[in-house]
Design a protein around this motif. Structure first.
Motif, PDB file in Angstrom:
ATOM      1  N   GLY A   1       0.936  -0.727   0.034  1.00 18.48           N
ATOM      2  CA  GLY A   1       0.200  -0.299   0.357  1.00 18.48           C
ATOM      3  C   GLY A   1       1.277   1.224   0.231  1.00 18.48           C
ATOM      4  O   GLY A   1       1.876   1.822  -0.422  1.00 18.48           O
TER       5      GLY A   1
ATOM      6  N   LEU B   1      -4.334   5.303  -3.245  1.00 17.17           N
ATOM      7  CA  LEU B   1      -4.236   3.831  -3.760  1.00 17.17           C
ATOM      8  C   LEU B   1      -5.092   3.301  -4.003  1.00 17.17           C
ATOM      9  O   LEU B   1      -5.040   2.397  -4.517  1.00 17.17           O
TER      10      LEU B   1
ATOM     11  N   LEU C   1      -2.700  -5.137  -2.701  1.00 16.52           N
ATOM     12  CA  LEU C   1      -2.878  -3.410  -2.093  1.00 16.52           C
ATOM     13  C   LEU C   1      -3.666  -3.623  -0.713  1.00 16.52           C
ATOM     14  O   LEU C   1      -5.258  -2.659  -0.915  1.00 16.52           O
TER      15      LEU C   1
ATOM     16  N   LEU D   1      -2.872   1.696   3.924  1.00 16.78           N
ATOM     17  CA  LEU D   1      -3.234   3.193   4.230  1.00 16.78           C
ATOM     18  C   LEU D   1      -3.342   3.639   5.158  1.00 16.78           C
ATOM     19  O   LEU D   1      -3.498   3.630   6.059  1.00 16.78           O
TER      20      LEU D   1
END
Ligand code: PLP
Length: 242
Positions: free
Chosen positions: A165, A190, A202, A205
């Motif tokens: 991420g 992202l 991913l 964050l």
């Protein structure tokens, strides 16, 4: 050291209440938000105290400082250590032996150095790509989402790294609109990454510090990095983002 377990537990409880409230405002599950204790400039006893208070994720921003503080903890199954400060290529080898994740990758060359040392040790490492969302020249990170998206392709080709991420350090300002904008930019970065690289895991964050973690949560953060609000003020002469 004025901090003791009672005090730290109290600080943690207050922070968790604020996390719950921020998550509730945007209908998020607070259990999805990981809390990192940032121990830079603080002594090793604080790490022990943090573990006793229930923390299992820690962040340091300098490789050598982390090495002296965390060597005895490496390999502990209930402790995860991330690098959140700039990584110099000549420290990549030590970094591989210490951290489970480097959150501050902002150059292909740094990723390549890390990958090389991971290959030597036969291990795989998580990384985050850092975006400079503040435009402040003193901050690290890819200068724009476009730069980050572009280089992600080459970095994703490095076999021993796993891109999880993105991360950012928000602008240092009392202008909360600007802070919110920066965090929204990282979230959009992202989302753009996910569209371009659907095969990558991913899920992270990383944004929000003591002064702005509630805004970060409202903007989607699922890993917040807290120092001062948990452990008290640092000796600022020891540096912050180096
Ligand atoms: C120091 C630092 C933090 C924690 O900062 P506080 O304001 O003390 O919570 C978080 N992220 C990074 C990258 C840092 O350098």
């Amino acid at each position: 050291m004025s901090l003791d377990l009672g005090r730290l537990s109290e600080n943690l409880e207050q922070v968790r209440t604020r996390i719950d409230q921020a998550a509730a405002r945007v209908q998020r599950n607070p259990a999805d938000i990981r809390l990192m204790g940032v121990t830079k400039t603080l002594p090793q006893e604080i790490v022990q105290l943090g573990r006793e208070a229930g923390l299992n994720l820690f962040g340091e921003n300098r490789v050598q400082e982390a090495q002296s503080k965390y060597s005895s903890f490496v390999g502990s199954p209930d402790l995860e250590l991330h690098l959140i400060g700039h990584l110099q290529r000549n420290k990549a080898k030590i970094a591989v032996s210490l951290f489970s994740c480097v959150q501050s990758i902002d150059k292909l060359q740094t990723a390549e150095a890390l990958n090389r040392h991971c290959a030597e040790l036969g291990r795989t490492m998580d990384i985050l790509l850092e975006l400079n969302t503040s435009g402040e020249a003193t901050k690290f990170g890819f200068p724009s989402a476009e730069d980050l998206w572009r280089d992600c392709g080459d970095i994703a080709g490095l076999e021993h790294l796993r891109i999880r991420g993105v991360m950012t350090v928000g602008p240092f300002t009392s202008d909360t609109d600007r802070v919110r904008r920066a965090f929204a930019d990282l979230r959009e970065c992202l989302e753009g990454l996910r569209k371009r690289y659907m095969e990558l895991p991913l899920d992270t964050l990383s944004m929000g510090m003591s002064g702005d973690f509630e805004i970060a949560i409202e903007e989607g953060a699922n890993l917040i990095r807290l120092g001062t609000i948990l452990f008290g003020p640092r000796d600022t002469s020891a540096g912050t983002h180096g």
